[in-house]
Structures are given as structure tokens and as C-alpha cells.
Design an enzyme around this catalytic site. Structure first.
Site, PDB file in Angstrom:
ATOM      1  CD  GLU A 477      39.764  45.308  38.509  1.00 20.01           C
ATOM      2  OE1 GLU A 477      38.922  44.364  37.358  1.00 20.01           O
ATOM      3  OE2 GLU A 477      40.607  45.894  37.943  1.00 20.01           O
ATOM      4  CD  GLU A 756      44.966  43.107  34.015  1.00 18.76           C
ATOM      5  OE1 GLU A 756      43.785  43.826  33.625  1.00 18.76           O
ATOM      6  OE2 GLU A 756      45.277  42.467  34.914  1.00 18.76           O
TER       7      GLU A 756
END
Length: 881
Positions: A477, A756
Site C-alpha cells: 500500500e 504486520e
């Protein structure tokens, strides 16, 4: 200025490390009242400091424009300019000396310099120029040869672009590895940079070449890789200043006289990579025949603001050798750099003319040793088109042997697969680390190597993601998520100097803030009036508490870490707008991201819970917390009326939270770990309810087998809350846990950055989500404040408390935190879980206290203090200066 005698052979307290707006010798200050700061070396206490600023013009004698006295003592070494109006594009020098008393002064510091940028819109005479005939998504090459006036002694180029650019002067690349301008809300603001041209003005003419590629302006953005978000035409802006010996100024700007030519870069996208045809000469090379030229077009005028560069560029900060190179059955080579990072590679290529050499980048390998993308986006990675182009660089060879490196792209990777070379040795390829963070300023080391690696992993995730904005990951992203940056900022400030970087980011957050006070979860928001305005969905997610609270909590972190009042002033209106939105109902209604990624919980399940039964618990908690912080900020800025109002707003929110979140049986919210951490961390509970809440939190942790169950929002507070309320042993058990979910589990599995997700690897050996995502690395703040025990008790560490949390079987630890005064260093040794020796070094101007094992404190001042504790916990102290 009074004339004082200078101390003879004793220089006294010497100012060093002079900075302007927290920058070293900046070239583009656009603040009319910049803040000067410095550190000191030497012995003694200065009663005051004298600051003098002079304007330098041509070969004329410098003119004093400001002389000022700053009180000494324990005050922060800084002064805000209040002299003659600063002039655009001008050179200034300044220095500082200490005042011992009315009769004596110390020696002057060395001169430091700064230059102003273009302070007024009217200072810009140049036109935005473009190649209107360029192929779609092909970089543009713009050129002009300027005539150098006679007698020039100083020359500067002020350059910006819509897209990432390179400035070449007489074939010399002045931009180098930097990716500029950084990502800002391009439809409203774009950065410019300044370059020194002094070495080129001895010739009668000078050739300028500007190469502009898609960058974050026109390149792929976000999870969906949308392109042309801010525009579909690349453009450049160049304004050159020639200053003569007598101070005359001649300005030359980009205009219709420039020409456009073709160049060897065929495509360059931040995510998808770069393609270069080495058979084509660069326009800056003296090619024969000369490249065909065509006139440039003048780009459509736009009211976007030109903002001076105010933080270090994304640039090459380190080079990594290849750890291994293995040849595959298909003839390709896979290179392992041994470290996940953000950057590109420099590689030596050789082969027949027209040969295509491709470099594919990835963070992980699958069980068959192939590059893997599935962990990033299992649906997107299944698209056969994406693996072929995602993070892929290509070079078409010209038949020679040469070193090549991409110019206008950046990748997140540890591994590179190289196709098209018969032979590739480890000495033929280098990893080029690109970051805004050049080096660590803090340090940590202890007797547990897994914890040491956790600290290093957090630093590498910081470095990888603090590029042009604080991104969530350098691969998928690459968005500037507000909540992530806010949560990690306290840890980041202990790892590196992030003051100007986060200031710049906050400016973009304020620009993107919606009229009703809501804050997009990503800044820049990755939409514009060119492509589309914010959709209903964008407006909805802009309401999220915990993410939008970055407007208040992130500036507060900068104030605590750097005593940065300027950022509080700059962001104050943005903070007020966010609180107004929360007060009007934003804390109680609308979509929120909630805790986000609790371990073992499906993401959608967590979102549903946090947006229904847990909505008021989370929303009102952040409302109360941010209102309390804004009251403190108002007091710092001398806005007493506001301080009273926001303090009352916070108290009312706490009352409302207690009614909504505390159940009749004492359960808080939905009874999860994060519910208790948030309540305790934000001081929302009545005093009588705190101990039962802590005991319930500990019970939940023990029921989970000494595992945490917090997501992004509460993880930073988990170990500090346990420590504060007397359960440091539980904090250590969580820290030292090596089975998922845990920090050291990631490390033990071989991660070189923070992951993450908390989840364990799946059957294919791969985890879910990004392998380089700093949010969960927020724990390293506790390694510094808990294990080392370094806590600021006044903004900017003017005073500190040193109270190490001994436990976890650790026998020793040492490290440091950099402060505006200099580094605070701590080293301790323990036996049988008891502190037996500690050494603390404080910089000049800092006072502190050291906690003894018996609970008492030893007062200390600057210099080095060593305390040795006997078995009965009595202390003997020795001191060295």
C-alpha cells in the site's frame, strides 16, 4: 551587543551542533521567524547565551540583522528569530557564545549558515513546463543552456516537479539517489529543493537537464494501484539565481525557451518499477548525433502552494552486500541481502546488445525457494499480471559491461531474482538502502540477543517506512496511515531523529483534514479534485477515532521528545477541528477501525464488534484522552481559556465513558485485554476500580498462556501499563514469549523487520500481511523507557528519571536516547534480579534522578555518575565529570 572580556585559555561552555528549524545548514528556510537551537560542551553553567545573525551578500561585509540574549541555566538552548525581516533566497550566518557573568563571556561557536527559500509567491518567476508530446507514462527530459552573467559569486537553483525528478548540471547529477519532491497533497502543495551551482558558474554557459518520472504524483498509489491520481501530465519548475560580487541578483526561470528530448528511461513507477534502454543516450551525454528536440509546453496554471523542503530527502543511506547468490534451474539467480529493507539494487550487467535483464524484488521466498507475494495480498498476488510487474526493474543492454541502478522507483525487499545474466557473482550486486533516516540516534543492548534483534528489527522497519511519508509498508500500500504513525512515534523518537520528518507529515495531515474536522486515515489521502473528490466511503473512514487522534497525540509526542512548541502552534487549529468533530458526535457515531488486528481474530469480526457493542468504549476513551492532551497543549501555548474548556470537555467525556463502558459486574467494554489496557493507560477509571482492572488484565494474559491479545491501538500501552501498576514480571513474560502471538516469536522465526500480523506462519511457511510494518514495533519504546529506565520528566528531556525495570533474567543492559541537549546514556548490571551497578551520563544542561533498589532516588546533574549497590541495597556513589 555589550563588549565583554573573553575567558583566556578556558573556553567555558561552548555552543555546538547549531541548527535552524531543527535542520543542519538548511538551504530553503521559509519560516519568517525560524527557531535557532544548539547544544553545549564544556564545564560550567552559562548565565546566558548571545546569538548573532548576519546577512551575507556578494563580497560585501556581512550585516548584523539580529543580536539576542537567551537565559542560560536549565532552559532549552533555543531562540526564535525576531530581527530584521528575512529576505528571499538569501545567505545568512550565525553563531552563539555563552555568557558566564556580566564581565566574562565564553568563546564563540563556529559560524553556521542557513539560506532562505522563496518566501513569497511573487518571488516565483518561472513557469511550469511540460513535454506535451511525450508518450503516456514515459519520463520526460527537459533541457536549457543558460548564459552565466559575469562576476557571479553565488548561484542557486530552486527546483520542483509534478513527479519525481533529477537535476543534472553539465551532466553532473545533483539530485543523486534522492526521490524528490516528497509525497504531499499535490493538488494543494508541492515541495521544492535548492541546489548549489557555485562550482559551475566559471563557464560562460551552463546546461541544465531535468528528468521527471511518474513518482507519487502520477504513479501507482494505494492498495488498488490507482494511477494519475493528481494529474496525467508531468511538469517541472526551475528557477536559477545568479548573485554577483556587488550583490546584484539575476533570475532565470524555466519557460518556453526550454526544449524536450527523448531519454533512455522508458517507464518508471514507484511500485511497478523502472525500464531503461541502455542503447539510448541520455540527453546530458554528448551523444552523436545530437538528440532530436521539440519545444516544451507551458503547463496549465494551478494554485498549488510551493513549500520549501524542510526535512531530509529520501536518499541512499547505506549499501548492503549480497549474502548469497544462487543459480536456479531456469538460469536465473536469486540474491539474498540478509535484510529486509526499502531501496533498489545497483548491479553490473553485461551481455549482447538488446538482451533484457530483469530484476524482480520480494520480501519472502516460498517453500520451493521462489519469490513470494501471496503474503501481501492473497487475492491480488493470484493475478498473473501482478507478479510480472510488481517491483520489477528492467534494463535493455547496449552490449557493454557497466553498473546500472534505477533512478525513479523504490522497492521493499530482501530477495531479488535476476533474469538475463549468464553469470552473477555476489560482488556484482549491491543493495542500496533508501530512506529519510540516515542513522540511528538511540541505542539499546542487553544480555538477551533476541531482544537486541527486536530493537534492530524495529529500526529497520522505521528506516524502510520513513521515506517520503511514514508508510505502512514499503511494498503493497505504501500509505501514510495516521494511526500507525501516531502509535509508533514515541518509539521512533528513541530510535532516530524524526522531528522534522513527522512535522512535515503533520502538515499534510492538516491539509487533508475535511471541513468538518474529520481526518482521512491516510495522508496524503490519495485522491484529488483531478481524479475525483472524496467519495462517501472516504468520508466514512475519515471519522475513525484512534487514527484521527494523530492530529493531537502526534504533535504531543514531538513536544515531549524535542520540546517542540512550534509544531504545537502549527497544528493547533487542526487539533481544535478534530476535537470539535468528536464533541459533535464523532466520538459516538460512524465507522471506526477499532483496535485493528487482534491476534487470533478475524479482521471483519473485530471491526463488527468495535463498531457496534464496543463503539462507545473506544470512541469516548479517545475523546477523553485527546481532550485532556489538548488542554495541556493549550497551557503550553498560553491559551488558558482553551485549557479550561478542553479539561472540562475531557472530564465530561470520562463521565460518559464510565457510564457506557463499565458494566455492573465491573467488566470493561467487551472484556478483552485491550479494553483494560486502554482504560488504565488513559486514566479513565476511578481510583478504586484500577486495582481490580489490573488484576483482570493479568488474569486475561495468564489465561492466554502468557500471550498478549492486543492490536495496533493498545499494544504500545500494554507493557507500560503492566509496569506502572506493579506487574513488571508479567510485562517481561509477554516480552520474552517466543510462541505466537509475540514479538520474539517473529524474531526467532527469522524476521529482520517488524511484521504486520501476530499470526504464526501457515502450512506454506508464510505469514499473513506485510513483512515490514512498524506498528507492532512500538514495544521498543518500553525497551528504552522500561529496561533502560530513561524517561523524560520535562519536555525535551530537560530533566530525566532513570529507573530501570529489572527482570526477565537480564543481567545487563546499556543504551542511549538522543535529546536536544545531547545523548542520555545508561548502563546497568544486575545479579539475581537485583540492580547492583548503574552508570548514567547526562549532557550539559540536563538534571535527573536515579532510582535505587530501595526505592529512594539519587539526584544527579550533567556528567557521568556511577552507583554501586551492596547486598543490603545501600549505595556507594562515585562520580566522574
Amino acid at each position: 551587543m555589550p563588549k565583554l572580556a573573553t575567558i583566556g585559555d578556558h573556553p567555558g561552555v561552548i555552543p555546538v551542533g547549531l541548527r535552524v528549524c531543527a535542520q543542519d545548514s538548511p538551504l530553503t528556510i521559509d519560516d519568517s521567524r525560524p527557531v535557532f537551537s544548539w547544544r553545549v560542551e564544556g564545564v560550567g553553567v552559562a548565565r546566558a547565551f548571545e546569538v548573532v545573525v548576519e546577512k551575507v551578500s556578494g563580497r560585501s561585509r556581512p550585516i548584523v540583522v539580529w543580536a539576542h540574549e537567551v537565559p542560560g541555566g536549565q532552559a532549552s538552548r533555543r531562540a526564535r528569530y525576531d530581527g530584521d525581516a528575512l529576505e528571499s533566497a538569501s545567505l545568512y550566518r550565525w553563531r552563539v557564545r555563552s555568557r558566564i557573568d556580566d564581565e566574562l563571556s565564553g568563546s564563540w561557536s563556529a559560524w553556521a549558515t542557513f539560506e532562505t527559500g522563496l518566501l513569497d509567491t511573487s518571488d516565483w518567476r518561472a513557469e511550469w513546463i511540460a513535454d506535451e508530446h511525450a508518450e503516456a507514462h514515459r519520463p520526460i527530459y527537459l533541457q536549457e543552456r543558460l548564459v552565466v552573467p559575469s562576476g557571479v559569486v553565488r548561484a542557486r537553483a530552486y527546483v520542483s516537479a509534478l513527479g519525481w525528478y533529477r537535476l543534472l548540471v553539465e551532466g553532473t547529477d545533483l539530485t543523486g539517489s534522492a526521490l524528490v519532491p516528497r509525497f504531499t497533497p499535490f493538488d494543494r502543495e508541492v515541495e521544492y529543493q535548492a541546489y548549489l551551482l557555485d562550482e559551475f558558474v566559471q563557464s560562460r554557459t551552463v546546461e541544465l537537464t531535468v528528468i521527471v518520472a511518474d513518482g507519487r504524483y502520477r504513479g501507482a498509489l494505494g492498495m488498488h494501484n490507482r494511477r494519475d491520481v493528481y494529474g496525467d501530465q508531468l511538469a517541472a519548475l526551475v528557477q536559477v539565481l545568479f548573485e554577483t560580487a556587488d550583490g546584484e541578483r539575476i533570475w532565470v526561470g524555466s519557460d518556453a525557451s526550454w526544449t524536450a528530448v527523448e531519454g533512455p528511461i522508458l517507464a518508471a513507477d514507484p511500485k511497478f518499477g523502472e525500464t531503461v534502454d541502455l542503447r539510448l543516450a541520455s540527453p546530458s551525454e554528448r551523444a552523436s548525433p545530437a538528440p532530436a528536440r521539440r519545444p516544451v509546453g507551458i503547463a496549465q496554471r494551478h494554485n498549488r502552494r510551493l513549500a520549501a523542503e524542510s526535512t531530509p530527502r529520501v536518499r541512499s543511506v547505506e549499501e548492503l552486500p549480497a549474502v548469497s547468490v544462487s543459480r536456479r534451474d531456469d538460469g536465473s539467480h536469486i540474491v539474498d541481502f540478509g535484510q529486509n529493507f526499502a531501496g533498489v539494487v545497483r548491479i553490473r550487467v553485461a551481455g549482447a546488445r538488446g538482451t533484457l535483464v530483469s530484476l524482480q524484488h520480494a520480501e519472502d521466498l516460498d517453500s520451493q525457494g521462489n519469490l513470494d507475494w501471496a503474503h501481501l495480498d492473497r487475492e491480488g498476488a493470484a493475478d498473473p499480471k501482478r507478479p510480472q510487474r510488481f517491483q520489477r526493474d528492467e534494463f535493455i543492454l547496449d552490449g557493454t559491461s557497466r553498473w546500472v541502478q534505477p533512478w525513479c522507483t523504490i522497492h521493499g525487499f530482501r530477495y531479488v531474482q535476476v533474469h538475463g545474466l549468464d553469470v552473477l557473482r555476489s560482488s556484482d550486486i549491491v543493495g542500496v538502502v533508501l530512506s529519510s533516516i540516515e542513522a540511528p540516534t538511540g541505542s539499546f543492548q542487553c544480555s538477551n540477543e533476541l531482544i537486541n534483534r527486536l530493537w534492530r528489527n524495529a529500526y529497520w522497519s522505521l528506516r524502510s517506512n520513513f521515506t517520503d511519508v511514514p508508510t505502512d509498508c514499503p511494498t503493497r500500500e505504501r500509505g501514510g496511515f495516521t494511526g500507525d504513525a501516531m502509535l509508533f512515534a514515541p518509539a521512533a523518537s528513541r530510535l532516530a531523529d524524526v522531528q522534522t520528518f513527522l512535522r512535515r507529515y503533520l502538515a499534510s495531515v492538516a491539509i487533508e483534514q475535511l471541513p468538518d474536522g474529520r481526518v482521512p486515515m491516510i495522508a496524503p489521502a490519495e485522491y484529488s479534485v483531478f481524479s475525483r473528490g472524496p467519495t462517501e466511503k472516504d468520508d466514512q473512514v475519515a471519522s475513525s477515532v484512534g487514527w484521527g487522534d494523530a492530529t493531537v497525540l502526534l504533535p504531543w509526542t514531538l513536544y515531549e521528545s524535542y520540546a517542540d512548541e512550534a509544531v504545537l502552534e502549527a497544528q493547533y487549529e487542526s487539533m481544535q477541528r478534530w476535537l470539535a468533530y468528536l464533541e459533535k458526535g464523532g466520538a459516538r457515531e460512524g465507522f471506526i477501525w477499532g483496535e485493528w488486528i487482534r491476534p487470533g481474530e478475524d479482521t471483519m469480526t473485530g471491526l463488527m464488534r468495535d463498531n457496534t457493542e464496543n463503539r462507545l468504549n473506544i470512541g469516548l476513551a479517545y475523546f477523553a484522552h485527546s481532550a485532556r492532551r489538548l488542554a495541556e497543549i493549550a497551557r503550553v501555548l498560553g491559551r488558558e481559556h482553551d485549557a479550561v474548556r478542553y479539561a472540562a470537555m475531557s472530564r465530561d467525556a470520562v463521565t460518559e465513558w464510565r457510564a457506557a463502558a463499565i458494566r455492573a459486574d465491573g467488566q470493561i467494554g467487551t472484556g478483552l485485554q485491550d479494553d483494560y489496557v486502554r482504560a488504565l493507560g488513559f486514566d479513565l477509571l476511578p481510583k478504586d476500580d484500577r486495582l481490580p482492572a489490573v488484576e483482570r488484565l493479568v488474569a486475561l494474559i495468564e489465561q492466554a498462556g502468557d500471550h498478549l491479545a492486543t492490536g495496533f491501538l493498545s499494544t504500545p500501552m500494554l507493557l507500560p501499563v503492566l509496569t506502572r501498576f506493579g506487574h513488571a514480571d508479567v510485562a517481561y513474560r509477554l516480552l520474552l514469549q517466543t510462541s505466537a502471538p509475540s514479538w520474539l516469536g517473529m524474531v526467532a522465526d527469522g524476521a529482520t523487520t517488524i511484521l504486520e500480523h501476530w499470526s504464526e506462519p501457515g502450512p506454506d511457511g508464510l505469514r499473513e500481511g506485510s513483512s515490514n510494518h512498524y506498528a507492532l514495533g512500538s514495544v521498543v519504546e518500553w525497551l528504552s523507557s522500561g529496561i533502560l529506565g530513561i524517561s523524560a520528566t520535562a519536555p525535551g528531556y530537560r530533566s530525566v528519571s532513570i529507573a530501570p525495570v529489572i527482570g526477565g533474567g537480564l543481567t545487563h543492559a546499556n543504551g542511549s536516547v538522543d535529546t536536544p541537549f545531547g545523548p542520555v546514556r545508561v548502563a546497568w548490571r544486575a545479579e539475581d534480579g537485583v540492580l547492583c551497578e548503574i552508570e548514567v551520563t547526562l549532557p550539559s544542561g540536563v538534571i535527573g534522578e536515579i532510582a535505587r533498589p530501595d526505592g529512594s532516588f539519587a539526584k544527579v546533574t550533567s556528567g557521568t555518575t556511577r552507583l554501586v549497590f551492596e547486598s543490603d541495597q545501600r549505595s556507594a556513589a562515585t562520580r566522574t565529570s
